[in-house]
Design an enzyme around this catalytic site. Structure first.
Site, PDB file in Angstrom:
ATOM      1  N   CYS A  87      72.154  66.664  66.197  1.00 32.96           N
ATOM      2  CA  CYS A  87      73.546  66.385  66.542  1.00 32.96           C
ATOM      3  C   CYS A  87      74.528  66.864  65.477  1.00 32.96           C
ATOM      4  CB  CYS A  87      73.734  64.891  66.795  1.00 32.96           C
ATOM      5  SG  CYS A  87      72.547  64.204  67.970  1.00 32.96           S
ATOM      6  N   HIS A 376      78.878  64.178  74.420  1.00 34.46           N
ATOM      7  CA  HIS A 376      78.133  64.617  73.236  1.00 34.46           C
ATOM      8  C   HIS A 376      77.191  65.780  73.567  1.00 34.46           C
ATOM      9  CE1 HIS A 376      75.742  64.797  69.719  1.00 34.46           C
ATOM     10  NE2 HIS A 376      74.817  63.919  70.049  1.00 34.46           N
ATOM     11  N   CYS A 407      75.609  61.220  62.824  1.00 32.28           N
ATOM     12  CA  CYS A 407      74.189  60.899  62.719  1.00 32.28           C
ATOM     13  C   CYS A 407      73.396  61.942  63.486  1.00 32.28           C
ATOM     14  CB  CYS A 407      73.905  59.512  63.285  1.00 32.28           C
ATOM     15  SG  CYS A 407      74.313  59.342  65.041  1.00 32.28           S
TER      16      CYS A 407
END
Length: 426
Positions: A87, A376, A407
């Site tokens: 990510c 996301h 994160c």
């Protein structure tokens, strides 16, 4: 602290609207969805270097940055390379680009994309070797073997993007962390509601208008819901821990499956001068890449180690940070990480930081919504977060600082410290 030999700046870039998984952007792949962003940014200024990334593997390419640049029909003399850090991919691209400035590289385009709607189904390593060996010896027999493949021969995405080592998804891991930190379902839903309300308000007042390029299929983010409410969020059932009766992560307080691409700029002062007048930018003061043992710590808790270390190294406390742009993989992940960095004993014993951080101000977090509402797409989130933070910081007084935190799967995390330049730096 000065990490770089000279000032390094991050300038706001562009992104696509973020689409719901299986929605209007699902016909793209990660390259084709990147192309309109890269072309639109290159129309502003031609960079000296492109650093781009995506997370979900694809057998059709090995260097998405170069493939995207060439598919965009841009100058083949501009070099391009790819990065991957789950990510944190496009934030890591930013750090990599920052370290390569100088020596003729003054302006770098960075970013990433993800079409989560289209994970590629692959063969297992054993099945692949069996077939390639057979094709070398007997192509006709290999074609017959292809027809005889069974489900065991395929790497099927039966558990989404599960961690390879544990075999569990990020949501599975986050359920454990939420319980360990006593993050309640009510607190998660409340944060999710704020995220949606702020993202919707940001769109309504035009905040995203110069950050998002419309596509023929979609003009604005599809995930933010103006009609969500505490009652609707409370009615949703847990999606990861469904059996214990104690699950708290739902589709409403978790980031959704999303398709999208995003970019931003990394530049020297000379590189900034090549961008259109009025482009928001901020100085990249410092950054931290952290990692934890996710067998003993939460899989998504690395930012809680990186944030206090970054602040202490720069002799800053929470009060010195005017803006927090925290990636919302899950509402519970934001709440757990902030709970950790707000606990002086935890910061001393776990992060190894003795300095007092002070009181955390929740009113400074994600003023235009975060990933729970916006979405996301793994490879795009870092650039989206950075561009959003830069624009938000640009409206604040000179000297204002921001922390951007992401994160990442594998027990890793990235944190950037940005500063609104003083007049002498502009």
């Amino acid at each position: 602290m000065t990490r770089f030999a000279g000032p390094v700046y991050v300038a706001a870039g562009l992104r696509t609207p973020f689409g719901r998984g299986g929605g209007p952007l699902s016909a793209y792949d990660a390259v084709s969805l990147s192309v309109p962003v890269v072309k639109a940014m290159a129309a502003q200024a031609e960079p000296d270097l492109l650093v781009w990334g995506t997370v979900i593997p694809n057998m059709g390419w090995s260097n998405i940055a170069r493939e995207t640049w060439l598919d965009a029909k841009l100058s083949p003399t501009v070099p391009a390379f790819s990065v991957v850090l789950a990510c944190s991919t496009s934030m890591t691209a930013t750090f990599a680009a920052a370290g390569m400035l100088g020596g003729g590289t003054e302006l770098t385009m960075v970013g990433g994309s993800e079409v989560m709607s289209r994970p590629q189904i692959a063969l297992t390593a054993d099945a692949s070797k069996r077939l390639t060996d057979l094709f070398a010896r007997d192509p006709a027999a290999a074609l017959g073997a292809l027809q005889a493949l069974t489900p065991r021969d395929y790497l099927l995405p039966t558990k989404g993007w599960a961690n390879r080592i544990t075999g569990r998804t990020m949501g599975d891991h986050m359920e454990e962390t939420a319980k360990a930190w006593q993050v309640t379902r009510e607190a998660q839903d409340d944060w999710a509601l704020k995220s949606h309300q702020r993202a919707v308000a940001g769109w309504e007042r035009g905040f995203f208008d110069d950050l998002v390029i419309p596509l023929p299929e979609l003009a604005r983010d599809a995930n933010p819901r103006a009609d969500t409410s505490p009652e609707r969020l409370a009615a949703l059932k847990p999606v990861f821990d469904r059996d214990s009766g104690k699950g708290s992560l739902t589709a409403g307080n978790s980031s959704p499956i999303t398709d999208g691409a995003a970019g931003c700029w990394v530049a020297t002062k000379a590189g900034l001068a090549r961008l259109p007048t009025g482009t928001p930018y901020a100085r990249l003061v410092d950054y931290e890449v952290s990692a934890v043992d996710f067998h003993t710590e939460g899989l998504l808790m690395a930012p809680a180690y990186g944030i206090p270390r970054l602040l202490a190294r720069n002799r800053l406390s929470f009060a010195d940070i005017g803006l927090w742009e925290i990636h919302e993989a899950f509402a519970s992940q934001v709440l757990a990480n902030v709970a950790a960095i707000s606990d002086p004993e935890w910061v001393r014993t776990k992060a190894g930081v003795q300095a007092a951080m002070g009181d955390f101000n929740w009113d400074r977090v994600n003023p235009n919504g975060g990933s729970v509402a916006i979405g996301h797409p793994f490879g795009a989130t870092g650039a989206r977060d950075l561009s959003q933070a830069v624009k938000e910081l640009w409206a604040m007084p000179p000297g204002s600082r921001a922390i951007v935190s992401i994160c990442a799967d594998g027990g890793q995390g990235t944190v950037a410290l940005l500063e609104r330049p003083w007049m002498g730096d502009q």
